[in-house]
Design an enzyme around this catalytic site. Structure first.
Site, PDB file in Angstrom:
ATOM      1  N   ALA A 134       0.831  -1.213   0.000  1.00 16.18           N
ATOM      2  CA  ALA A 134       0.000   0.000   0.000  1.00 16.18           C
ATOM      3  C   ALA A 134       0.862   1.259   0.000  1.00 16.18           C
ATOM      4  CB  ALA A 134      -0.909   0.013   1.227  1.00 16.18           C
ATOM      5  N   THR A 162      11.808   6.974   5.386  1.00 14.44           N
ATOM      6  CA  THR A 162      12.965   7.856   5.573  1.00 14.44           C
ATOM      7  C   THR A 162      13.292   7.946   7.070  1.00 14.44           C
ATOM      8  OG1 THR A 162      12.216   9.112   3.646  1.00 14.44           O
ATOM      9  CG2 THR A 162      13.902  10.146   5.026  1.00 14.44           C
ATOM     10  N   GLU A 244       3.566  18.735   3.532  1.00  7.35           N
ATOM     11  CA  GLU A 244       4.602  17.860   2.975  1.00  7.35           C
ATOM     12  C   GLU A 244       4.832  18.166   1.490  1.00  7.35           C
ATOM     13  OE1 GLU A 244       3.750  13.655   3.180  1.00  7.35           O
ATOM     14  OE2 GLU A 244       5.629  13.115   2.204  1.00  7.35           O
ATOM     15  N   GLY A 341      28.457  17.979 -20.148  1.00  3.73           N
ATOM     16  CA  GLY A 341      29.112  16.987 -21.003  1.00  3.73           C
ATOM     17  C   GLY A 341      29.522  15.760 -20.205  1.00  3.73           C
TER      18      GLY A 341
HETATM   19  C1  LIG Z   1      13.249   7.437  -1.144  1.00  7.38           C
HETATM   20  C2  LIG Z   1      11.842   7.297  -0.652  1.00  7.38           C
HETATM   21  C3  LIG Z   1      11.511   7.806   0.596  1.00  7.38           C
HETATM   22  C4  LIG Z   1      10.208   7.643   1.097  1.00  7.38           C
HETATM   23  N1  LIG Z   1       9.914   8.060   2.380  1.00  7.38           N
HETATM   24  C5  LIG Z   1       8.716   7.717   2.928  1.00  7.38           C
HETATM   25  C6  LIG Z   1       8.455   7.965   4.314  1.00  7.38           C
HETATM   26  O1  LIG Z   1       9.273   8.544   5.035  1.00  7.38           O
HETATM   27  N2  LIG Z   1       7.265   7.537   4.841  1.00  7.38           N
HETATM   28  C7  LIG Z   1       6.323   6.888   4.088  1.00  7.38           C
HETATM   29  O2  LIG Z   1       5.285   6.524   4.618  1.00  7.38           O
HETATM   30  N3  LIG Z   1       6.535   6.662   2.752  1.00  7.38           N
HETATM   31  C8  LIG Z   1       7.707   7.037   2.161  1.00  7.38           C
HETATM   32  N4  LIG Z   1       7.945   6.781   0.830  1.00  7.38           N
HETATM   33  C9  LIG Z   1       6.912   6.095   0.049  1.00  7.38           C
HETATM   34  C10 LIG Z   1       6.294   6.949  -1.045  1.00  7.38           C
HETATM   35  O3  LIG Z   1       5.406   7.894  -0.485  1.00  7.38           O
HETATM   36  C11 LIG Z   1       5.600   5.976  -2.024  1.00  7.38           C
HETATM   37  O4  LIG Z   1       6.639   5.305  -2.726  1.00  7.38           O
HETATM   38  C12 LIG Z   1       4.681   6.663  -2.985  1.00  7.38           C
HETATM   39  O5  LIG Z   1       3.551   7.175  -2.317  1.00  7.38           O
HETATM   40  C13 LIG Z   1       4.200   5.709  -4.111  1.00  7.38           C
HETATM   41  O6  LIG Z   1       3.717   4.505  -3.569  1.00  7.38           O
HETATM   42  P1  LIG Z   1       4.245   3.091  -4.143  1.00  7.38           P
HETATM   43  O7  LIG Z   1       5.734   3.177  -4.184  1.00  7.38           O
HETATM   44  O8  LIG Z   1       3.632   2.017  -3.355  1.00  7.38           O
HETATM   45  O9  LIG Z   1       3.729   3.048  -5.633  1.00  7.38           O
HETATM   46  P2  LIG Z   1       2.293   2.521  -6.110  1.00  7.38           P
HETATM   47  O10 LIG Z   1       1.228   3.159  -5.312  1.00  7.38           O
HETATM   48  O11 LIG Z   1       2.316   1.040  -6.190  1.00  7.38           O
HETATM   49  O12 LIG Z   1       2.247   3.118  -7.573  1.00  7.38           O
HETATM   50  C14 LIG Z   1       3.003   2.564  -8.673  1.00  7.38           C
HETATM   51  C15 LIG Z   1       2.724   3.433  -9.897  1.00  7.38           C
HETATM   52  O13 LIG Z   1       1.320   3.419 -10.189  1.00  7.38           O
HETATM   53  C16 LIG Z   1       0.813   4.728 -10.193  1.00  7.38           C
HETATM   54  N5  LIG Z   1      -0.552   4.741  -9.676  1.00  7.38           N
HETATM   55  C17 LIG Z   1      -0.987   4.323  -8.459  1.00  7.38           C
HETATM   56  N6  LIG Z   1      -2.311   4.547  -8.325  1.00  7.38           N
HETATM   57  C18 LIG Z   1      -2.709   5.122  -9.495  1.00  7.38           C
HETATM   58  C19 LIG Z   1      -3.960   5.615  -9.966  1.00  7.38           C
HETATM   59  N7  LIG Z   1      -5.064   5.579  -9.206  1.00  7.38           N
HETATM   60  N8  LIG Z   1      -4.011   6.126 -11.228  1.00  7.38           N
HETATM   61  C20 LIG Z   1      -2.894   6.201 -11.986  1.00  7.38           C
HETATM   62  N9  LIG Z   1      -1.697   5.781 -11.577  1.00  7.38           N
HETATM   63  C21 LIG Z   1      -1.590   5.252 -10.346  1.00  7.38           C
HETATM   64  C22 LIG Z   1       1.754   5.528  -9.314  1.00  7.38           C
HETATM   65  O14 LIG Z   1       1.712   6.904  -9.617  1.00  7.38           O
HETATM   66  C23 LIG Z   1       3.085   4.911  -9.672  1.00  7.38           C
HETATM   67  O15 LIG Z   1       3.561   5.467 -10.881  1.00  7.38           O
HETATM   68  C24 LIG Z   1       9.219   6.991   0.304  1.00  7.38           C
HETATM   69  C25 LIG Z   1       9.559   6.508  -0.962  1.00  7.38           C
HETATM   70  C26 LIG Z   1      10.854   6.639  -1.435  1.00  7.38           C
HETATM   71  C27 LIG Z   1      11.172   6.063  -2.792  1.00  7.38           C
END
Ligand SMILES: Cc1cc2nc3c(=O)[nH]c(=O)nc-3n(C[C@H](O)[C@H](O)[C@H](O)COP(=O)(O)OP(=O)(O)OC[C@H]3O[C@@H](n4cnc5c(N)ncnc54)[C@H](O)[C@@H]3O)c2cc1C
Length: 381
Positions: A134, A162, A244, A341
Protein backbone atom coordinates in the site's frame (compact mmCIF):
# COMPACT_ATOMS: atom_id res chain seq x y z
CA UNK A 1 17.45 35.52 -9.05
CA UNK A 2 16.64 36.69 -5.55
CA UNK A 3 14.85 34.32 -3.22
CA UNK A 4 13.46 37.33 -1.43
CA UNK A 5 9.95 37.92 -2.74
CA UNK A 6 6.48 37.97 -1.22
CA UNK A 7 5.44 36.33 1.05
CA UNK A 8 8.88 36.70 2.61
CA UNK A 9 10.00 39.79 4.55
CA UNK A 10 13.34 41.20 5.74
CA UNK A 11 13.11 39.00 8.83
CA UNK A 12 12.89 35.91 6.64
CA UNK A 13 15.81 37.15 4.56
CA UNK A 14 17.93 37.37 7.71
CA UNK A 15 16.96 33.83 8.63
CA UNK A 16 17.81 32.77 5.07
CA UNK A 17 21.30 34.25 5.36
CA UNK A 18 22.02 32.62 8.71
CA UNK A 19 20.56 29.22 7.68
CA UNK A 20 22.53 29.33 4.43
CA UNK A 21 25.71 30.18 6.35
CA UNK A 22 25.21 27.24 8.69
CA UNK A 23 24.38 24.82 5.87
CA UNK A 24 27.31 25.88 3.69
CA UNK A 25 29.69 25.74 6.67
CA UNK A 26 28.50 22.60 8.49
CA UNK A 27 26.72 20.40 5.93
CA UNK A 28 27.77 21.11 2.32
CA UNK A 29 31.50 20.38 2.80
CA UNK A 30 30.63 16.84 3.97
CA UNK A 31 27.90 16.06 1.43
CA UNK A 32 30.02 13.98 -0.92
CA UNK A 33 31.49 11.86 1.90
CA UNK A 34 28.09 11.27 3.51
CA UNK A 35 26.63 10.22 0.17
CA UNK A 36 29.55 7.83 -0.39
CA UNK A 37 29.18 6.43 3.13
CA UNK A 38 25.41 6.05 2.58
CA UNK A 39 24.79 7.80 5.89
CA UNK A 40 24.91 11.27 7.42
CA UNK A 41 25.77 11.39 11.13
CA UNK A 42 23.01 11.60 13.73
CA UNK A 43 24.96 14.51 15.29
CA UNK A 44 23.60 16.71 12.50
CA UNK A 45 20.30 16.84 14.43
CA UNK A 46 21.62 18.33 17.71
CA UNK A 47 23.88 20.65 15.70
CA UNK A 48 20.89 21.99 13.82
CA UNK A 49 18.91 22.18 17.05
CA UNK A 50 21.62 24.35 18.62
CA UNK A 51 20.94 26.87 15.82
CA UNK A 52 17.19 26.67 16.47
CA UNK A 53 16.68 25.03 13.07
CA UNK A 54 14.64 22.01 14.20
CA UNK A 55 11.88 24.05 15.81
CA UNK A 56 11.36 27.11 13.62
CA UNK A 57 7.58 26.74 13.40
CA UNK A 58 7.00 25.37 16.90
CA UNK A 59 5.99 27.39 19.98
CA UNK A 60 8.66 28.52 22.40
CA UNK A 61 7.02 26.57 25.24
CA UNK A 62 8.20 23.37 23.50
CA UNK A 63 11.67 24.75 22.82
CA UNK A 64 10.78 26.02 19.35
CA UNK A 65 11.50 29.42 17.84
CA UNK A 66 7.88 30.59 17.87
CA UNK A 67 7.89 31.18 14.11
CA UNK A 68 5.53 29.80 11.49
CA UNK A 69 5.46 27.89 8.20
CA UNK A 70 7.15 30.79 6.40
CA UNK A 71 10.24 30.41 8.57
CA UNK A 72 10.20 26.68 7.90
CA UNK A 73 9.79 27.35 4.18
CA UNK A 74 13.01 29.38 4.19
CA UNK A 75 14.91 26.50 5.78
CA UNK A 76 13.44 23.87 3.45
CA UNK A 77 14.48 25.90 0.40
CA UNK A 78 17.96 26.52 1.76
CA UNK A 79 18.53 22.86 2.69
CA UNK A 80 18.93 22.21 -1.03
CA UNK A 81 22.31 23.94 -0.72
CA UNK A 82 23.52 20.91 1.23
CA UNK A 83 24.01 19.29 -2.16
CA UNK A 84 22.94 15.94 -0.70
CA UNK A 85 19.31 15.09 -1.31
CA UNK A 86 19.63 12.31 1.26
CA UNK A 87 20.76 14.61 4.05
CA UNK A 88 18.07 17.16 3.26
CA UNK A 89 15.51 14.32 3.13
CA UNK A 90 16.50 12.93 6.54
CA UNK A 91 16.27 16.34 8.18
CA UNK A 92 13.11 17.10 6.22
CA UNK A 93 11.39 13.88 7.32
CA UNK A 94 12.04 14.82 10.96
CA UNK A 95 10.79 18.42 10.72
CA UNK A 96 8.18 18.19 7.98
CA UNK A 97 6.40 14.87 8.36
CA UNK A 98 7.29 13.12 11.65
CA UNK A 99 6.93 15.90 14.23
CA UNK A 100 4.04 17.99 12.79
CA UNK A 101 1.34 15.36 13.60
CA UNK A 102 2.53 15.26 17.23
CA UNK A 103 2.39 19.04 17.43
CA UNK A 104 -1.06 19.20 15.83
CA UNK A 105 -2.76 16.12 17.26
CA UNK A 106 -0.66 15.04 20.26
CA UNK A 107 -1.60 15.26 23.92
CA UNK A 108 0.41 17.58 26.14
CA UNK A 109 2.18 14.55 27.57
CA UNK A 110 3.10 13.28 24.06
CA UNK A 111 4.44 16.72 23.16
CA UNK A 112 6.65 16.73 26.25
CA UNK A 113 7.84 13.18 25.61
CA UNK A 114 8.46 13.40 21.84
CA UNK A 115 8.20 16.91 20.41
CA UNK A 116 10.40 18.64 23.00
CA UNK A 117 13.36 16.21 22.64
CA UNK A 118 12.84 16.12 18.86
CA UNK A 119 13.23 19.91 18.70
CA UNK A 120 16.40 19.56 20.79
CA UNK A 121 17.71 16.97 18.34
CA UNK A 122 17.84 14.33 21.09
CA UNK A 123 15.20 12.07 19.52
CA UNK A 124 14.89 11.47 15.78
CA UNK A 125 11.50 10.83 14.19
CA UNK A 126 10.12 9.03 11.14
CA UNK A 127 6.66 8.79 9.59
CA UNK A 128 5.60 5.26 8.70
CA UNK A 129 2.66 5.02 6.35
CA UNK A 130 3.79 3.19 3.17
CA UNK A 131 3.76 -0.63 3.13
CA UNK A 132 4.86 -3.23 0.61
CA UNK A 133 1.20 -3.60 -0.42
CA UNK A 134 0.00 0.00 0.00
CA UNK A 135 1.64 3.20 -1.25
CA UNK A 136 -0.53 5.57 -3.26
CA UNK A 137 -3.59 3.78 -1.90
CA UNK A 138 -2.89 4.67 1.73
CA UNK A 139 -6.26 3.42 2.93
CA UNK A 140 -5.19 -0.14 1.97
CA UNK A 141 -2.56 -0.48 4.73
CA UNK A 142 -2.59 -3.80 6.55
CA UNK A 143 -0.28 -3.28 9.57
CA UNK A 144 -2.66 -4.02 12.41
CA UNK A 145 -2.91 -3.01 16.04
CA UNK A 146 -4.89 -5.37 18.25
CA UNK A 147 -6.31 -4.20 21.54
CA UNK A 148 -4.63 -5.76 24.59
CA UNK A 149 -4.63 -4.81 28.23
CA UNK A 150 -3.17 -1.26 28.49
CA UNK A 151 -2.54 -0.71 24.81
CA UNK A 152 -2.03 -2.45 21.49
CA UNK A 153 0.02 -5.21 19.90
CA UNK A 154 1.32 -4.10 16.50
CA UNK A 155 2.19 -6.50 13.68
CA UNK A 156 3.07 -5.68 10.08
CA UNK A 157 5.63 -4.06 7.83
CA UNK A 158 6.34 -0.56 6.59
CA UNK A 159 8.65 0.21 3.69
CA UNK A 160 10.56 3.08 2.05
CA UNK A 161 10.58 4.89 5.40
CA UNK A 162 12.97 7.86 5.57
CA UNK A 163 15.04 7.76 8.81
CA UNK A 164 13.78 4.19 9.07
CA UNK A 165 17.00 2.91 10.67
CA UNK A 166 18.00 5.83 12.86
CA UNK A 167 14.57 6.95 14.08
CA UNK A 168 13.94 6.68 17.83
CA UNK A 169 10.19 6.89 17.28
CA UNK A 170 7.99 6.11 14.31
CA UNK A 171 4.67 7.87 13.86
CA UNK A 172 2.93 4.82 12.46
CA UNK A 173 -0.34 4.31 10.61
CA UNK A 174 -2.09 1.12 11.74
CA UNK A 175 -5.39 -0.63 11.16
CA UNK A 176 -7.43 -0.49 14.35
CA UNK A 177 -10.56 -2.10 12.97
CA UNK A 178 -11.01 -5.30 11.00
CA UNK A 179 -12.09 -3.40 7.88
CA UNK A 180 -9.36 -0.73 8.08
CA UNK A 181 -9.81 1.79 5.28
CA UNK A 182 -10.80 5.42 5.66
CA UNK A 183 -12.57 4.99 8.99
CA UNK A 184 -10.48 2.22 10.52
CA UNK A 185 -6.94 3.62 10.58
CA UNK A 186 -5.25 5.16 13.64
CA UNK A 187 -1.81 6.50 14.43
CA UNK A 188 0.45 5.15 17.14
CA UNK A 189 3.80 6.58 18.19
CA UNK A 190 5.98 3.48 18.22
CA UNK A 191 9.29 3.58 20.12
CA UNK A 192 12.24 1.68 18.75
CA UNK A 193 12.57 -1.36 20.97
CA UNK A 194 11.67 -4.99 21.24
CA UNK A 195 9.95 -6.35 18.12
CA UNK A 196 10.96 -3.41 15.87
CA UNK A 197 13.55 -4.27 13.21
CA UNK A 198 14.80 -2.12 10.34
CA UNK A 199 16.60 -3.04 7.13
CA UNK A 200 18.22 -0.31 5.06
CA UNK A 201 17.40 -0.24 1.35
CA UNK A 202 19.78 0.58 -1.52
CA UNK A 203 18.42 3.14 -3.95
CA UNK A 204 19.09 5.29 -7.04
CA UNK A 205 19.63 8.56 -5.17
CA UNK A 206 19.31 10.16 -1.72
CA UNK A 207 22.20 7.91 -0.71
CA UNK A 208 22.95 9.64 2.59
CA UNK A 209 19.46 8.95 3.92
CA UNK A 210 18.47 5.68 5.55
CA UNK A 211 15.38 4.62 3.66
CA UNK A 212 14.28 1.38 5.29
CA UNK A 213 11.80 -1.39 5.70
CA UNK A 214 10.54 -1.61 9.30
CA UNK A 215 9.01 -4.83 10.60
CA UNK A 216 6.80 -4.85 13.71
CA UNK A 217 6.45 -8.17 15.45
CA UNK A 218 4.16 -8.26 18.48
CA UNK A 219 5.24 -4.75 19.45
CA UNK A 220 3.45 -3.56 22.57
CA UNK A 221 2.42 0.10 22.37
CA UNK A 222 0.86 1.68 25.44
CA UNK A 223 -2.51 3.40 25.08
CA UNK A 224 -0.91 6.74 25.96
CA UNK A 225 0.80 6.54 22.54
CA UNK A 226 -2.39 6.76 20.50
CA UNK A 227 -1.98 9.92 18.42
CA UNK A 228 -5.23 11.73 17.69
CA UNK A 229 -8.56 9.95 17.66
CA UNK A 230 -9.02 6.20 17.51
CA UNK A 231 -9.97 5.30 13.91
CA UNK A 232 -9.40 8.94 12.95
CA UNK A 233 -5.99 8.38 11.35
CA UNK A 234 -7.01 9.01 7.77
CA UNK A 235 -7.81 12.61 8.66
CA UNK A 236 -4.36 12.91 10.21
CA UNK A 237 -2.69 11.59 7.04
CA UNK A 238 -4.58 14.09 4.91
CA UNK A 239 -3.88 16.97 7.31
CA UNK A 240 -0.15 16.80 6.80
CA UNK A 241 -0.12 16.14 3.07
CA UNK A 242 -0.49 19.82 2.16
CA UNK A 243 2.59 20.91 4.06
CA UNK A 244 4.60 17.86 2.98
CA UNK A 245 3.86 18.58 -0.69
CA UNK A 246 4.52 22.28 -0.30
CA UNK A 247 7.83 21.46 1.38
CA UNK A 248 8.72 19.20 -1.55
CA UNK A 249 7.91 22.02 -3.98
CA UNK A 250 10.07 24.43 -1.96
CA UNK A 251 12.91 21.91 -1.87
CA UNK A 252 12.72 21.55 -5.65
CA UNK A 253 12.79 25.33 -6.14
CA UNK A 254 15.87 25.52 -3.89
CA UNK A 255 17.63 22.71 -5.74
CA UNK A 256 16.76 24.17 -9.17
CA UNK A 257 18.09 27.59 -8.15
CA UNK A 258 21.44 26.18 -7.07
CA UNK A 259 21.67 23.97 -10.17
CA UNK A 260 20.98 26.88 -12.48
CA UNK A 261 23.58 29.10 -10.79
CA UNK A 262 26.25 26.43 -10.96
CA UNK A 263 25.47 25.38 -14.52
CA UNK A 264 25.47 28.97 -15.80
CA UNK A 265 28.87 29.50 -14.14
CA UNK A 266 30.18 26.31 -15.71
CA UNK A 267 28.91 27.36 -19.16
CA UNK A 268 30.58 30.77 -18.82
CA UNK A 269 33.91 29.18 -17.94
CA UNK A 270 34.08 26.09 -20.15
CA UNK A 271 35.09 26.77 -23.76
CA UNK A 272 34.46 24.79 -26.95
CA UNK A 273 35.20 25.86 -30.53
CA UNK A 274 37.01 28.97 -29.31
CA UNK A 275 34.35 30.52 -27.08
CA UNK A 276 32.55 29.89 -23.78
CA UNK A 277 29.69 27.36 -23.94
CA UNK A 278 27.29 30.13 -22.88
CA UNK A 279 28.11 32.01 -26.10
CA UNK A 280 26.80 29.11 -28.20
CA UNK A 281 23.17 29.84 -28.98
CA UNK A 282 21.88 26.32 -28.30
CA UNK A 283 23.39 26.34 -24.80
CA UNK A 284 22.40 29.94 -24.13
CA UNK A 285 18.80 29.15 -25.04
CA UNK A 286 18.80 26.05 -22.86
CA UNK A 287 20.05 28.14 -19.92
CA UNK A 288 17.38 30.77 -20.64
CA UNK A 289 14.71 28.04 -20.60
CA UNK A 290 16.12 26.69 -17.34
CA UNK A 291 15.98 30.14 -15.71
CA UNK A 292 12.38 30.49 -16.90
CA UNK A 293 11.51 27.13 -15.38
CA UNK A 294 13.07 28.09 -12.03
CA UNK A 295 11.13 31.34 -12.01
CA UNK A 296 7.83 29.69 -12.98
CA UNK A 297 8.23 27.01 -10.32
CA UNK A 298 9.09 29.64 -7.71
CA UNK A 299 6.03 31.77 -8.57
CA UNK A 300 3.61 28.84 -8.48
CA UNK A 301 5.11 27.51 -5.23
CA UNK A 302 5.15 30.89 -3.48
CA UNK A 303 1.55 31.46 -4.54
CA UNK A 304 0.52 28.17 -2.90
CA UNK A 305 2.63 29.03 0.16
CA UNK A 306 1.05 32.49 0.45
CA UNK A 307 -2.41 30.92 0.40
CA UNK A 308 -1.41 28.19 2.85
CA UNK A 309 -0.03 30.59 5.46
CA UNK A 310 -3.01 32.91 4.84
CA UNK A 311 -5.31 30.21 6.19
CA UNK A 312 -6.86 29.05 2.92
CA UNK A 313 -7.12 25.35 2.10
CA UNK A 314 -5.22 25.61 -1.20
CA UNK A 315 -5.53 21.98 -2.29
CA UNK A 316 -5.53 22.90 -5.98
CA UNK A 317 -2.54 25.26 -5.79
CA UNK A 318 -0.42 22.98 -3.57
CA UNK A 319 -1.17 19.98 -5.80
CA UNK A 320 -0.25 21.97 -8.91
CA UNK A 321 2.96 23.21 -7.27
CA UNK A 322 3.97 19.67 -6.31
CA UNK A 323 3.15 18.30 -9.77
CA UNK A 324 4.90 21.10 -11.67
CA UNK A 325 8.07 21.42 -9.60
CA UNK A 326 9.02 17.77 -9.19
CA UNK A 327 9.00 16.97 -12.89
CA UNK A 328 10.54 20.38 -13.75
CA UNK A 329 13.38 19.80 -11.28
CA UNK A 330 14.17 16.42 -12.80
CA UNK A 331 14.14 17.88 -16.32
CA UNK A 332 16.30 20.83 -15.28
CA UNK A 333 18.87 18.53 -13.67
CA UNK A 334 19.01 16.51 -16.88
CA UNK A 335 19.66 19.70 -18.90
CA UNK A 336 22.30 20.76 -16.39
CA UNK A 337 23.97 17.36 -16.70
CA UNK A 338 23.93 17.63 -20.52
CA UNK A 339 25.61 21.04 -20.40
CA UNK A 340 28.38 19.54 -18.27
CA UNK A 341 29.11 16.99 -21.00
CA UNK A 342 31.16 13.97 -19.90
CA UNK A 343 31.96 15.68 -16.59
CA UNK A 344 28.25 15.61 -15.79
CA UNK A 345 28.31 11.82 -15.82
CA UNK A 346 31.20 11.68 -13.36
CA UNK A 347 30.76 10.89 -9.70
CA UNK A 348 32.95 13.83 -8.63
CA UNK A 349 30.59 16.39 -10.16
CA UNK A 350 27.61 17.56 -8.10
CA UNK A 351 25.27 17.32 -11.06
CA UNK A 352 25.48 13.53 -11.37
CA UNK A 353 24.08 13.29 -7.81
CA UNK A 354 21.55 16.09 -8.30
CA UNK A 355 20.07 14.35 -11.35
CA UNK A 356 19.67 11.07 -9.43
CA UNK A 357 18.30 12.79 -6.35
CA UNK A 358 15.68 14.68 -8.37
CA UNK A 359 14.12 11.47 -9.72
CA UNK A 360 12.34 10.81 -6.44
CA UNK A 361 10.21 13.96 -6.61
CA UNK A 362 7.58 12.73 -9.09
CA UNK A 363 7.14 9.54 -6.98
CA UNK A 364 7.41 10.45 -3.27
CA UNK A 365 4.83 12.30 -1.18
CA UNK A 366 2.11 11.41 -3.70
CA UNK A 367 3.13 10.60 -7.29
CA UNK A 368 2.48 12.72 -10.38
CA UNK A 369 -0.40 10.43 -11.29
CA UNK A 370 -1.99 10.88 -7.86
CA UNK A 371 -1.55 14.69 -8.12
CA UNK A 372 -3.39 14.56 -11.46
CA UNK A 373 -6.14 12.43 -9.92
CA UNK A 374 -6.59 15.03 -7.15
CA UNK A 375 -6.68 17.83 -9.72
CA UNK A 376 -9.20 15.84 -11.71
CA UNK A 377 -11.50 15.85 -8.68
CA UNK A 378 -10.85 19.50 -7.76
CA UNK A 379 -11.54 20.54 -11.35
CA UNK A 380 -14.72 18.40 -11.45
CA UNK A 381 -13.47 16.33 -14.36
C1 LIG B 1 13.25 7.44 -1.14
C2 LIG B 1 11.84 7.30 -0.65
C3 LIG B 1 11.51 7.81 0.60
C4 LIG B 1 10.21 7.64 1.10
N1 LIG B 1 9.91 8.06 2.38
C5 LIG B 1 8.72 7.72 2.93
C6 LIG B 1 8.45 7.97 4.31
O1 LIG B 1 9.27 8.54 5.03
N2 LIG B 1 7.26 7.54 4.84
C7 LIG B 1 6.32 6.89 4.09
O2 LIG B 1 5.29 6.52 4.62
N3 LIG B 1 6.54 6.66 2.75
C8 LIG B 1 7.71 7.04 2.16
N4 LIG B 1 7.94 6.78 0.83
C9 LIG B 1 6.91 6.10 0.05
C10 LIG B 1 6.29 6.95 -1.05
O3 LIG B 1 5.41 7.89 -0.48
C11 LIG B 1 5.60 5.98 -2.02
O4 LIG B 1 6.64 5.31 -2.73
C12 LIG B 1 4.68 6.66 -2.98
O5 LIG B 1 3.55 7.18 -2.32
C13 LIG B 1 4.20 5.71 -4.11
O6 LIG B 1 3.72 4.50 -3.57
P1 LIG B 1 4.24 3.09 -4.14
O7 LIG B 1 5.73 3.18 -4.18
O8 LIG B 1 3.63 2.02 -3.35
O9 LIG B 1 3.73 3.05 -5.63
P2 LIG B 1 2.29 2.52 -6.11
O10 LIG B 1 1.23 3.16 -5.31
O11 LIG B 1 2.32 1.04 -6.19
O12 LIG B 1 2.25 3.12 -7.57
C14 LIG B 1 3.00 2.56 -8.67
C15 LIG B 1 2.72 3.43 -9.90
O13 LIG B 1 1.32 3.42 -10.19
C16 LIG B 1 0.81 4.73 -10.19
N5 LIG B 1 -0.55 4.74 -9.68
C17 LIG B 1 -0.99 4.32 -8.46
N6 LIG B 1 -2.31 4.55 -8.33
C18 LIG B 1 -2.71 5.12 -9.50
C19 LIG B 1 -3.96 5.61 -9.97
N7 LIG B 1 -5.06 5.58 -9.21
N8 LIG B 1 -4.01 6.13 -11.23
C20 LIG B 1 -2.89 6.20 -11.99
N9 LIG B 1 -1.70 5.78 -11.58
C21 LIG B 1 -1.59 5.25 -10.35
C22 LIG B 1 1.75 5.53 -9.31
O14 LIG B 1 1.71 6.90 -9.62
C23 LIG B 1 3.09 4.91 -9.67
O15 LIG B 1 3.56 5.47 -10.88
C24 LIG B 1 9.22 6.99 0.30
C25 LIG B 1 9.56 6.51 -0.96
C26 LIG B 1 10.85 6.64 -1.43
C27 LIG B 1 11.17 6.06 -2.79
Amino acid sequence: MSASAPPFSDEHDQLRQSARGFIERELTPHAQRWEDERWFPDEVFPKMAAQGLLGLKYPECYGGQGGDYLHEAVLVEELARTGSGGTAAGIGAHINIATPPIWKFGTEEQKQRYLVPAIRGELIGALGITEPGAGSDVAAISTRAERVDGGWLVNGEKTYITNGVRADFIVTAVKTSAEGGHSGISFLIVDRGEGVTSSKLEKLGWHASDTATIAFEDVFVGEENLLGELDGGFKLIMANFQWERLAMALGAVGAMTVAWERTADFARQRSAFGKPLSRHQAIRHKLADMATSVHTCRCVTYDALRRFVGGEDPLKEVTMAKLLTQRAAFELMDDALQIHGGAGYMHEYWVERAARDARLGPIGGGSDEIMREILGRVLSL
